[in-house]
Each structure stands twice: as structure tokens, then as C-alpha cells.
Motif scaffolding. Structure first.
Motif, PDB file in Angstrom:
ATOM      1  N   SER A 113       0.829  -1.219   0.065  1.00  0.00           N
ATOM      2  CA  SER A 113      -0.033  -0.053   0.031  1.00  0.00           C
ATOM      3  C   SER A 113       0.973   1.274  -0.111  1.00  0.00           C
ATOM      4  N   PHE A 114       0.260   2.384  -0.396  1.00  0.00           N
ATOM      5  CA  PHE A 114       0.986   3.609  -0.404  1.00  0.00           C
ATOM      6  C   PHE A 114      -0.043   4.720  -0.863  1.00  0.00           C
ATOM      7  N   GLU A 115       0.769   5.925  -0.272  1.00  0.00           N
ATOM      8  CA  GLU A 115      -0.193   6.972  -0.708  1.00  0.00           C
ATOM      9  C   GLU A 115       0.265   8.059  -1.838  1.00  0.00           C
ATOM     10  N   GLY A 116      -0.700   8.887  -2.331  1.00  0.00           N
ATOM     11  CA  GLY A 116      -0.409   9.675  -3.243  1.00  0.00           C
ATOM     12  C   GLY A 116      -0.714   9.362  -4.744  1.00  0.00           C
ATOM     13  N   PRO A 117       0.113   9.755  -5.841  1.00  0.00           N
ATOM     14  CA  PRO A 117      -0.566   9.516  -6.972  1.00  0.00           C
ATOM     15  C   PRO A 117       0.068   8.096  -7.492  1.00  0.00           C
ATOM     16  N   LYS A 118      -0.587   7.524  -8.379  1.00  0.00           N
ATOM     17  CA  LYS A 118      -0.311   6.091  -8.536  1.00  0.00           C
ATOM     18  C   LYS A 118       0.102   6.082 -10.206  1.00  0.00           C
ATOM     19  N   LYS A 119       0.981   5.310 -10.620  1.00  0.00           N
ATOM     20  CA  LYS A 119       1.421   5.495 -11.922  1.00  0.00           C
ATOM     21  C   LYS A 119       1.599   4.028 -12.189  1.00  0.00           C
ATOM     22  N   CYS A 120       1.555   3.730 -13.484  1.00  0.00           N
ATOM     23  CA  CYS A 120       1.752   2.512 -14.143  1.00  0.00           C
ATOM     24  C   CYS A 120       2.245   2.442 -15.532  1.00  0.00           C
ATOM     25  N   GLY A 121       3.245   1.427 -16.008  1.00  0.00           N
ATOM     26  CA  GLY A 121       3.555   1.602 -17.266  1.00  0.00           C
ATOM     27  C   GLY A 121       4.038   0.495 -17.850  1.00  0.00           C
ATOM     28  N   THR A 122       4.249   0.148 -19.098  1.00  0.00           N
ATOM     29  CA  THR A 122       4.515  -1.012 -19.789  1.00  0.00           C
ATOM     30  C   THR A 122       5.563  -1.090 -20.555  1.00  0.00           C
ATOM     31  N   VAL A 123       6.695  -2.039 -20.416  1.00  0.00           N
ATOM     32  CA  VAL A 123       7.958  -1.951 -21.100  1.00  0.00           C
ATOM     33  C   VAL A 123       8.136  -3.227 -21.785  1.00  0.00           C
TER      34      VAL A 123
END
Length: 81
Positions: A9-19
Motif C-alpha cells: 500500500s502507498f499514498e499519493g498519485p499512482k502510475k503504471c507503465g509497460t516496457v
């Protein structure tokens, strides 16, 4: 390094990417995937074409999730006879 059974778990904005990891056969793509993930998710041998199907690995750091795709090596087509 996070254990497999720990809650993430974490706070703040969430980002996801594909490589996508793409390259020649036997160039170290699977080794690089294992190092980026921090675990052995892809088989690594000295033989060519060990990876026959794409393998997915996910790395998470703070609010960022990266999905890595290890692809089979790109080979030149065989000449037609």
C-alpha cells in the motif's frame, strides 16, 4: 525487497507503465528482466530461443508499477527455397 505475502500500500498519485524487452536471440533479455524484477521469473540458459512465449514480470516502487514483457528473440526470416 517485498515478500510475496506482504500487503502493498502507498499514498499519493499512482502510475503504471509497460516496457517490452525486445532484441536479438541470446542477448540477455531474460537476465535483464530477472534483475529488474529482483526475482527469477524467466529461465536463463546459454542456448538460443529458450524464451518461446512472452513472459511478464511486475516491479513496484512507491506509487509506480512497471509491467515488463520479455519477448522471444527477433530472428531474420529463413530464405525461401
Amino acid at each position: 525487497e517485498m515478500e510475496h505475502n506482504e500487503e502493498y500500500s502507498f499514498e499519493g498519485p499512482k502510475k503504471c507503465g509497460t516496457v517490452a524487452i525486445v532484441g536479438a536471440p541470446n542477448a540477455g533479455k531474460s537476465t535483464m528482466l530477472n534483475r529488474l524484477i529482483g526475482a527469477k521469473v524467466a529461465i536463463v540458459t546459454h542456448k538460443r530461443q529458450t524464451t518461446r512465449n512472452s513472459i511478464y514480470g511486475i516491479a513496484m516502487e512507491a506509487g509506480t508499477q512497471i509491467v515488463y514483457i520479455d519477448t522471444p528473440g527477433i530472428m531474420a526470416p529463413r530464405p525461401k527455397e
